[in-house]
Design a protein around this motif. Structure first.
Motif, PDB file in Angstrom:
ATOM      1  N   LYS A 247       7.417  16.429   5.139  1.00  0.00           N
ATOM      2  CA  LYS A 247       6.335  17.352   4.785  1.00  0.00           C
ATOM      3  C   LYS A 247       6.870  18.648   4.185  1.00  0.00           C
ATOM      4  O   LYS A 247       6.169  19.317   3.415  1.00  0.00           O
ATOM      5  CB  LYS A 247       5.490  17.664   6.020  1.00  0.00           C
ATOM      6  N   THR A 248       8.095  19.015   4.528  1.00  0.00           N
ATOM      7  CA  THR A 248       8.658  20.278   4.052  1.00  0.00           C
ATOM      8  C   THR A 248       9.660  20.102   2.915  1.00  0.00           C
ATOM      9  O   THR A 248       9.788  20.960   2.060  1.00  0.00           O
ATOM     10  CB  THR A 248       9.350  21.035   5.205  1.00  0.00           C
TER      11      THR A 248
ATOM     12  N   ILE B 177      -4.884   3.814   0.857  1.00  0.00           N
ATOM     13  CA  ILE B 177      -6.281   3.667   1.289  1.00  0.00           C
ATOM     14  C   ILE B 177      -6.551   4.420   2.592  1.00  0.00           C
ATOM     15  O   ILE B 177      -7.643   4.335   3.141  1.00  0.00           O
ATOM     16  CB  ILE B 177      -6.676   2.181   1.452  1.00  0.00           C
ATOM     17  N   GLY B 178      -5.553   5.157   3.095  1.00  0.00           N
ATOM     18  CA  GLY B 178      -5.766   5.913   4.323  1.00  0.00           C
ATOM     19  C   GLY B 178      -4.525   6.695   4.698  1.00  0.00           C
ATOM     20  O   GLY B 178      -3.525   6.685   3.982  1.00  0.00           O
ATOM     21  N   TYR B 179      -4.606   7.382   5.827  1.00  0.00           N
ATOM     22  CA  TYR B 179      -3.473   8.174   6.295  1.00  0.00           C
ATOM     23  C   TYR B 179      -2.596   7.392   7.261  1.00  0.00           C
ATOM     24  O   TYR B 179      -1.614   7.903   7.776  1.00  0.00           O
ATOM     25  CB  TYR B 179      -3.965   9.476   6.910  1.00  0.00           C
TER      26      TYR B 179
ATOM     27  N   ILE C 190       4.073   8.772   4.746  1.00  0.00           N
ATOM     28  CA  ILE C 190       3.548   9.031   6.092  1.00  0.00           C
ATOM     29  C   ILE C 190       2.751   7.845   6.607  1.00  0.00           C
ATOM     30  O   ILE C 190       2.917   7.415   7.756  1.00  0.00           O
ATOM     31  CB  ILE C 190       2.672  10.300   6.089  1.00  0.00           C
ATOM     32  N   ALA C 191       1.894   7.282   5.754  1.00  0.00           N
ATOM     33  CA  ALA C 191       1.030   6.176   6.175  1.00  0.00           C
ATOM     34  C   ALA C 191       1.835   4.956   6.609  1.00  0.00           C
ATOM     35  O   ALA C 191       1.499   4.280   7.583  1.00  0.00           O
ATOM     36  CB  ALA C 191       0.069   5.804   5.049  1.00  0.00           C
ATOM     37  N   ALA C 192       2.915   4.678   5.885  1.00  0.00           N
ATOM     38  CA  ALA C 192       3.763   3.530   6.231  1.00  0.00           C
ATOM     39  C   ALA C 192       4.538   3.796   7.524  1.00  0.00           C
ATOM     40  O   ALA C 192       4.650   2.911   8.388  1.00  0.00           O
ATOM     41  CB  ALA C 192       4.723   3.218   5.090  1.00  0.00           C
ATOM     42  N   GLN C 193       5.084   4.996   7.657  1.00  0.00           N
ATOM     43  CA  GLN C 193       5.802   5.343   8.885  1.00  0.00           C
ATOM     44  C   GLN C 193       4.892   5.217  10.106  1.00  0.00           C
ATOM     45  O   GLN C 193       5.268   4.660  11.141  1.00  0.00           O
ATOM     46  CB  GLN C 193       6.357   6.771   8.792  1.00  0.00           C
TER      47      GLN C 193
ATOM     48  N   LEU D  61       0.820  -1.213   0.000  1.00  0.00           N
ATOM     49  CA  LEU D  61       0.000   0.000   0.000  1.00  0.00           C
ATOM     50  C   LEU D  61       0.856   1.267   0.000  1.00  0.00           C
ATOM     51  O   LEU D  61       1.796   1.407   0.779  1.00  0.00           O
ATOM     52  CB  LEU D  61      -0.908   0.019   1.233  1.00  0.00           C
ATOM     53  N   GLY D  62       0.507   2.182  -0.910  1.00  0.00           N
ATOM     54  CA  GLY D  62       1.189   3.465  -0.961  1.00  0.00           C
ATOM     55  C   GLY D  62       2.576   3.425  -1.546  1.00  0.00           C
ATOM     56  O   GLY D  62       3.327   4.399  -1.437  1.00  0.00           O
TER      57      GLY D  62
END
Length: 257
Positions: free
Chosen positions: A138-139, A61-63, A181-184, A53-54
């Protein structure tokens, strides 16, 4: 090939015939990492590589993508292909997903290989590193990803494998920020599954690098103490399938055959 799963598409490859082998990539990798290994293994076996995923060509499929959610996606592919018994090999994060599948479906697993991976959950320090990584990503996502890839190798190997590192960075940047982000976040919450090394019925192998900058070498040794897990160790870093390519392939072929 693509398969629908919970509103997104999962990408996978399926090559060869014979004993089924599921190959699961690590964080910021995708199924292409297995190209050389899959090419050799598929000469005698059926090899399935899946974008988690991702990552790669598989959507989000999500955050947060927990290891259980990633395992659900892998199960969707396995069920679609009507594969009941298989070997499963996971690199790094792919190892965490493999462990979830091995816990759920012990009778379906013929053998489990953890490559540069661990059965233990994140330490508080590791969770903090992941949290800081998310904020930096994110930056300045590109810089964060490129730095993360280079740091996975033993320092002395960075120049030697410069071409591979360049390719890895290119593939890693195919992972969208949401997938990163989702995996982390998902890896932060994973469970302790060391018990599987002691009491599971299938054969097991762990491949580790003594100079792995991500995993604690001595902690891995403690996990397999008093078990029948086969240990394969190299003097290098977190990327054994590149830093020790031919040796890893031979070990996998021997383990499966």
């Amino acid at each position: 090939m693509f398969l629908e799963h919970k509103g997104t598409s999962i990408y996978y490859t399926d090559s060869g015939k014979g004993t089924a082998i599921i190959l699961l990539h690590g964080f910021l990798e995708n199924s292409s990492m297995w190209s050389k290994i899959a090419s050799e293994l598929s000469k005698k076996h059926r090899v399935i590589c899946i974008d988690l995923l991702g990552h790669g060509k598989t959507g989000c499929i999500g955050y947060i993508h927990t290891m259980e959610m990633m395992a659900d996606a892998v199960q969707t592919v396995i069920s679609h292909l009507k594969i009941r018994r298989y070997y499963i090999v996971g690199h790094s994060m792919g190892g965490y997903v493999s462990l979830v599948l091995a816990e759920r479906l012990p009778d379906n697993i013929k053998g489990l290989v953890l490559m540069n991976s661990t059965t233990k959950p994140d330490s508080p320090e590791r969770i903090e590193i992941r949290t800081r990584g998310i904020e930096v990503a994110k930056t300045n996502y590109k810089a964060m990803v490129e730095m993360s890839i280079a740091n996975l190798f033993k320092p002395e190997n960075v120049k030697k494998f410069a071409k591979d590192i360049k390719t890895l960075k290119k593939e890693a940047l195919k992972t969208p920020l949401q997938g990163y982000i989702a995996a982390q976040e998902g890896m932060k919450t994973r469970q302790d599954l060391e018990v599987l090394l002691h009491f599971s019925p299938y054969k097991k192998m762990i491949i580790i690098g003594k100079a792995d900058p991500v995993l604690n070498y001595n902690a891995i040794l403690q996990q397999i103490e008093n078990t029948e897990v086969k240990l394969v160790e190299y003097p290098d870093g977190h990327m054994s399938y590149i830093e020790n390519e031919s040796e890893v392939l031979q070990e996998l072929m021997h383990f499966i055959e």
